[in-house]
Design a protein around this motif. Structure first.
Motif, short mmCIF file in Angstrom:
data_model
loop_
_atom_site.label_atom_id
_atom_site.label_comp_id
_atom_site.label_asym_id
_atom_site.label_seq_id
_atom_site.Cartn_x
_atom_site.Cartn_y
_atom_site.Cartn_z
N THR A 8 0.70 -1.27 -0.12
CA THR A 8 0.22 0.08 0.03
C THR A 8 0.84 1.49 0.04
OG1 THR A 8 -1.79 -1.22 1.24
CG2 THR A 8 -1.70 1.22 1.29
N LYS A 9 1.87 1.42 1.04
CA LYS A 9 2.67 2.50 0.88
C LYS A 9 3.31 2.74 -0.44
CE LYS A 9 5.32 3.78 4.73
NZ LYS A 9 6.02 3.74 5.93
N GLU A 10 3.88 1.83 -1.08
CA GLU A 10 4.66 1.91 -2.37
C GLU A 10 3.46 2.51 -3.56
OE1 GLU A 10 6.99 -1.23 -3.55
OE2 GLU A 10 7.88 -0.04 -5.21
N ARG A 11 2.28 2.01 -3.41
CA ARG A 11 1.31 2.37 -4.18
C ARG A 11 1.01 3.77 -4.19
NH1 ARG A 11 -1.55 -1.80 -6.49
NH2 ARG A 11 -3.41 -0.48 -6.57
N LEU A 12 0.93 4.10 -2.68
CA LEU A 12 0.55 5.57 -2.43
C LEU A 12 1.76 6.55 -3.11
CD1 LEU A 12 -1.12 5.32 0.93
CD2 LEU A 12 -2.13 6.11 -0.87
N LEU A 13 2.88 6.17 -2.77
CA LEU A 13 4.00 6.89 -3.13
C LEU A 13 4.04 7.28 -4.78
CD1 LEU A 13 6.85 5.81 -0.87
CD2 LEU A 13 6.00 7.88 -0.98
N ASP A 14 3.68 6.13 -5.56
CA ASP A 14 3.76 5.87 -7.10
C ASP A 14 2.44 6.93 -7.42
OD1 ASP A 14 6.14 4.39 -7.05
OD2 ASP A 14 4.75 2.50 -7.57
N ALA A 15 1.44 6.92 -6.82
CA ALA A 15 0.38 7.69 -7.31
C ALA A 15 0.56 9.13 -7.12
CB ALA A 15 -0.84 7.22 -6.77
N ALA A 16 1.16 9.16 -5.81
CA ALA A 16 1.18 10.74 -5.51
C ALA A 16 2.32 11.52 -6.55
CB ALA A 16 1.93 10.67 -4.06
N GLU A 17 3.10 10.66 -6.55
CA GLU A 17 4.26 11.15 -7.32
C GLU A 17 3.70 11.47 -9.10
OE1 GLU A 17 8.52 9.54 -7.47
OE2 GLU A 17 7.75 8.57 -8.96
N GLN A 18 3.13 10.60 -9.59
CA GLN A 18 2.44 10.82 -10.79
C GLN A 18 1.43 12.06 -10.80
OE1 GLN A 18 -0.16 7.56 -12.25
NE2 GLN A 18 -1.32 9.30 -13.06
N LEU A 19 0.57 12.13 -9.72
CA LEU A 19 -0.38 12.97 -9.87
C LEU A 19 0.28 14.68 -9.40
CD1 LEU A 19 -3.33 11.20 -8.17
CD2 LEU A 19 -3.34 12.09 -10.34
N PHE A 20 1.24 14.77 -8.69
CA PHE A 20 1.96 15.81 -7.95
C PHE A 20 2.54 16.44 -9.37
CE2 PHE A 20 2.51 14.39 -3.50
CZ PHE A 20 1.19 15.00 -3.11
N SER A 21 3.04 15.51 -10.11
CA SER A 21 3.98 15.98 -11.33
C SER A 21 2.96 16.60 -12.42
CB SER A 21 4.78 14.72 -11.91
OG SER A 21 4.15 14.03 -12.57
N ARG A 62 -8.06 12.35 -1.82
CA ARG A 62 -8.97 11.45 -2.39
C ARG A 62 -8.43 10.93 -3.94
NH1 ARG A 62 -12.29 13.85 1.08
NH2 ARG A 62 -14.39 12.88 1.49
N ALA A 63 -7.78 11.69 -4.61
CA ALA A 63 -7.58 11.50 -5.96
C ALA A 63 -6.37 10.57 -5.82
CB ALA A 63 -6.97 12.52 -6.75
N ILE A 64 -5.49 10.91 -4.93
CA ILE A 64 -4.20 9.90 -4.86
C ILE A 64 -4.73 8.58 -4.06
CG2 ILE A 64 -2.23 9.45 -3.37
CD1 ILE A 64 -1.93 12.52 -2.90
#
Lengths: 232, 232
Positions: free
Chosen positions: A6-19, A29-31
């Motif tokens: 879960t942690k890594e999935r969150l980091l990946d998603a956040a990285e993508q959306l932030f960029s 929520r989007a993350i």
DNA sequence: GTCTATAGCATGATAGAC
DNA sequence: GTCTATCATGCTATAGAC
């Protein structure tokens, strides 16, 4: 490797959306939706959105700094008797950053994020990043000084500033350059589109070679100006 | 000049807050409070937050483009028989951008905003800005080509890309550089702080001269590389 | 043109069952 | 560790009085 936690999935998603959207435009929520995890998981694992932002950077900046220092030390140990050339130093400094785009899943996203982060104005991020990069920056600054022995410290400071700007701009744009050019529709710019398309299609190492050559010449010009009587 | 109208107050406030916090982190409430106007005035005068963002850029980019073209045409008319030098062209391109910091109230804020905008990744802003700058960019590109007659188009494309990166980074940071350096507390960086302080205190024209010199040397190096057998 | 008031919805974070 | 449900707050935008 089974499935990502879960942690890594969150980091990946956040990285993508932030960029793609920036920090404040990206909701937790989007993350969590992108990561396909529960909303509460973000706060359970990271405590807050802000802490997640920190974690996104921490995951990549550590290795980036280490790689830069590793290449620098390699240069210094290979030929202990003479200093690395300006080009060699620039290569050690720039390669790990531009090669982020190849560092596995999400690396491209992070490279864009990093490029933007360098131009971030908000105190919060600026100071955090400066702190992360400062030791490595200072280490390279001393090495550059040895490669350009007659350069004035102030000239070198500004020269590196310009190099970082060119690097950050390249990191932020090298990926979407092509799609932007494709999207152009002006009638009289067919030549430009053709050139831009060719330029945007170059691979990382070709662009890296360009950036090194450009930066080395710029730094040498700043250094030479002193000998000709200073900047004023 | 009596007191500023509501519209201008809103533009000023938005410019300041956007440059400090970014677009999505800045609420319309914060804008109207800073402008000391009523919350509903923003939607009355601009229709939406997004339209206000457009207006903030439109107010400054028009004059910036005009000034760049004016300086370029001045160069071309002064000596119709030979081409402007690379340094002259860079001066015409870079001066109006860096001098934004002097263009009256809010100019400094906008310069920072502009520097950040250049590194913006979000499609929405990137495409809008590209459209605004493209004609001027293309005009200068042709002029650079005449100043570097043997340069390959692709080399020039990347060279200008690096110049824009160095410029944007300088625009985004030249103002807060000093305060960042002041805020440092590491014990062993007193020398660095002294240098950084001196570098950050330089006035716009000194930095401009540095950037022109750096960029000209970089562009010439890219151009020369072709004659030596190409980039690959 | 300017104001108040508020609709209508999204946000970050958390409590508490499982 | 994961889930649902929800709180409190903040958001953009607008209706309608003046």
């Amino acid at each position: 490797m089974t499935e990502k936690g879960t942690k890594e999935r969150l980091l990946d998603a956040a990285e993508q959306l932030f960029s793609d959207q920036g920090f404040s435009a990206t909701s937790v929520r989007a993350i969590t939706q992108t990561a396909e995890v529960n909303l509460a998981a973000l706060n359970y694992h990271f405590g807050s959105k802000e802490a997640l932002i920190d974690a996104v950077f921490a995951r990549r900046i550590g290795p980036l700094n280490q790689e830069r220092l590793r290449l620098l030390e390699e240069l210094e140990q290979e030929r202990p008797d003479d200093n690395p050339t300006l080009e060699e130093l620039l290569e050690a400094f720039l390669t790990p950053a531009l090669r982020l785009s190849r560092s596995g899943s999400g690396g491209e996203q992070f490279m864009r994020l990093m490029g933007r982060a360098h131009n971030e104005s908000r105190d919060f991020f600026r100071k955090r990043l400066a702190k992360q990069f400062f030791p490595v920056f200072q280490r390279f600054e001393r090495a550059f000084h040895r490669a350009l022995p007659r350069v004035d410290s102030q000239d070198l400071f500004w020269g590196i500033h310009f190099v970082v700007g060119a690097m950050a701009h390249t990191m932020a744009h090298s990926l979407n350059m092509l799609e932007d050019i494709e999207a152009m529709q002006e009638e009289d710019s067919r030549l430009f589109k053709r050139i831009g398309k060719a330029a945007g299609s170059e691979d990382v190492d070709t662009v890296l070679a360009r950036l090194i050559r450009f930066s080395a010449a710029g730094l040498r010009a700043e250094a030479a100006a002193v000998k000709d009587g200073g900047v004023n």
